[in-house]
Write an enzyme that holds these catalytic residues in place. Structure first.
Site, PDB file in Angstrom:
ATOM      1  N   LYS A  77       0.704  -1.300   0.126  1.00  0.00           N
ATOM      2  CA  LYS A  77       0.102   0.008   0.051  1.00  0.00           C
ATOM      3  C   LYS A  77       0.739   1.179   0.002  1.00  0.00           C
ATOM      4  O   LYS A  77       1.891   1.445   0.555  1.00  0.00           O
ATOM      5  CB  LYS A  77      -0.959  -0.117   1.225  1.00  0.00           C
ATOM      6  CG  LYS A  77      -1.965   1.202   1.291  1.00  0.00           C
ATOM      7  CD  LYS A  77      -2.902   0.948   2.549  1.00  0.00           C
ATOM      8  CE  LYS A  77      -3.938   2.186   2.561  1.00  0.00           C
ATOM      9  NZ  LYS A  77      -4.882   1.728   3.828  1.00  0.00           N
ATOM     10  N   SER A 152      -9.361   2.439   2.721  1.00  0.00           N
ATOM     11  CA  SER A 152      -8.204   3.081   1.930  1.00  0.00           C
ATOM     12  C   SER A 152      -7.343   2.216   1.377  1.00  0.00           C
ATOM     13  O   SER A 152      -6.420   2.531   0.778  1.00  0.00           O
ATOM     14  CB  SER A 152      -7.505   3.904   3.000  1.00  0.00           C
ATOM     15  OG  SER A 152      -6.775   3.453   3.992  1.00  0.00           O
ATOM     16  N   SER A 176     -10.002   0.069   6.677  1.00  0.00           N
ATOM     17  CA  SER A 176      -9.360   0.345   5.366  1.00  0.00           C
ATOM     18  C   SER A 176      -9.038  -0.971   4.825  1.00  0.00           C
ATOM     19  O   SER A 176      -8.490  -0.945   3.686  1.00  0.00           O
ATOM     20  CB  SER A 176      -8.247   1.472   5.540  1.00  0.00           C
ATOM     21  OG  SER A 176      -8.830   2.552   5.921  1.00  0.00           O
TER      22      SER A 176
END
Length: 466
Positions: A77, A152, A176
């Site tokens: 990420k 996210s 997330s």
């Protein structure tokens, strides 16, 4: 014939160990798939194929895979620091930022022989439950282009679902990992607070956030957690020891007592009846497996939400961003920074105390239950514009609450929770969330694996060209 991208991490690792394919050939195959599909998905911000080929070549030269998953691709990420690779955090302010230090989880993955194919998309500073930014744009769920992958860790979940990588590193401060896992039909786990180290430079000062695994199978999630759950000197909250999660996922749990609810804890927000029907199917499936399921009222009070927002916004207000850079931030980011700047130190201390005391009380009331079952989301995946079209950031925030009213309480409480795909509505995946008490990650993974096997969910990747 099964293609390489259709294999989960375990099966791909076995193929590599049998030398039916080289690590470099795996990277080439995945790179071709990224090139073919990712202009539609927008899951990768920065592919690192040349670096991956170099690492894979070194693994091939040893003549012995060594670590069990050596040569298996992964993605990281773009909130997570990677030495020598730009880490934008979804913000144009950091479009050219290149850290010189790996996050502890990145180093652990590399030392396990996992080969990173690059950095995956995230909203600016990871603030949103949808993935969209001014660096790359919005990430779609591979199930239907134009619908958001969730956030996210949206780029990570979309990449896994599309078979660009078999698993990925995500992070979760309010849902997330679990939100995009539901939107993309994959498995994601937020571990117990302190299970995964934020080191060497990260800080989970609020106790809300954790790095964690996203994959297409529970066994892959468990194995990746084994890689990640290794402490670093200086960890203030480390929980438990490494090396037991894959074993837990390989065996059925004992009969459990499970508390279940499908009503959000926030007034005026409702769960889509079609999602509730998938949750009800999960109740029946759990009962058929010998578990005792009790439907209860949502034990978390709505007063948690404003106190969570104090902690959430205070963290953003403390970010070292010069005032002159504010106009370059997205509206949502400015909204949270401005909210946080209005809170005093006493406000923050009071909020943190409230979150701890109130979630403790709720969990004490659930003390006779081993696990908890809710929908992951209250709504199906939504179009990109649904999250961003309002001119009022407070309205945009309310829409996010309508979308994801179940996930954040697990961050407030610091307890493990995972999203497992268990159904479809209108051709879109629906995730069911399972949670447990502090430290019960192994038990939770055992239960998730049992449900996965009983439901017979397909783990094959989705091709957005269809």
């Amino acid at each position: 014939m099964t293609e390489l991208h259709e294999l989960d991490a375990h099966d791909l690792a076995a193929t590599l160990r049998r030398r039916e394919v080289s690590a470099a050939e795996v990277v080439d195959h995945q790179a071709d798939r990224i090139a073919a599909l990712d202009d539609r998905l927008r899951s990768f911000v920065t592919p690192t194929i040349d670096r991956a080929l170099e690492q894979a070549g070194a693994i091939d030269l040893t003549g012995d895979a060594g670590d069990a998953f050596a040569g298996v691709p992964i993605a990281v990420k773009d909130l997570t620091s990677t030495a020598g690779v730009r880490t934008t955090m979804g913000s144009t302010l950091m479009a050219d930022a290149v850290p010189d230090v790996d996050a502890h989880v990145v180093r652990l993955a590399r030392e396990a022989g996992l080969v990173s194919l690059g950095k995956t998309n995230t909203p600016e500073f990871g603030l949103s439950s949808y993935t969209d930014n001014d660096v790359l744009g919005a990430t779609s769920t591979p199930w239907r282009l134009g619908l958001n992958a969730g956030g996210s860790s949206g780029g990570a979940a979309a990449a896994v679902a599309a078979g660009l990588v078999p698993w990925a590193l995500g992070s979760d401060g309010g849902g997330s990992i679990r939100i995009p896992s539901s939107c993309c039909g994959v498995v994601g786990l937020k571990p117990t607070r302190g299970r995964v180290s934020p080191g060497p430079l990260g800080s989970d000062w609020s106790g809300l956030a954790s790095d964690g695994p996203i994959a297409r199978t529970v066994r892959d999630v468990a194995a990746l957690l084994d890689v990640l759950a290794v402490p670093q000197l200086g960890d203030a909250r480390y929980v438990g020891g490494p090396g037991r999660f894959a074993g837990a996922a390989a065996r059925d749990p004992r009969p459990l007592r499970i508390a279940a609810w499908a009503d959000p804890y926030l007034p005026g927000i409702e769960t889509d009846p079609r999602i509730r029907a998938v949750w009800e199917d999960a109740l029946r499936l759990l009962a058929s497996l010998g578990h005792e399921v009790e439907v209860v009222a949502n034990p978390f009070p709505p007063e948690l939400e404003p106190q969570f927002n104090v902690a959430w916004s205070s963290g953003m207000a403390a970010a070292p961003i010069p005032p002159e850079a504010d106009p370059l931030l997205r509206r949502n980011t400015r909204y949270w920074r401005e909210r946080g700047a209005r809170h005093s130190a006493a406000d923050l201390a009071g909020a943190m105390q409230f979150l701890e005391a109130t979630t403790r009380q709720a969990l004490t009331g659930l003390g006779e239950h081993d696990a908890f079952l809710t929908p992951t989301l209250a709504m199906l995946p939504q179009p990109h514009a649904w999250f961003t079209e309002s001119d009022d950031p407070a309205e945009s925030h309310h829409r996010e609450l309508q979308f994801t009213p179940f996930t954040a309480v697990y961050n407030m409480a610091g307890i493990p929770a995972g999203s497992l795909p268990l159904g479809q509505v209108d051709g879109l995946p629906v995730g069911i969330m399972l949670g447990g008490h502090q430290g019960s990650d192994a038990l939770l993974l055992s239960l998730m694996a049992q449900l996965e096997a009983a439901a017979g969910w397909s783990t094959l990747p989705i091709d957005p060209r269809r």
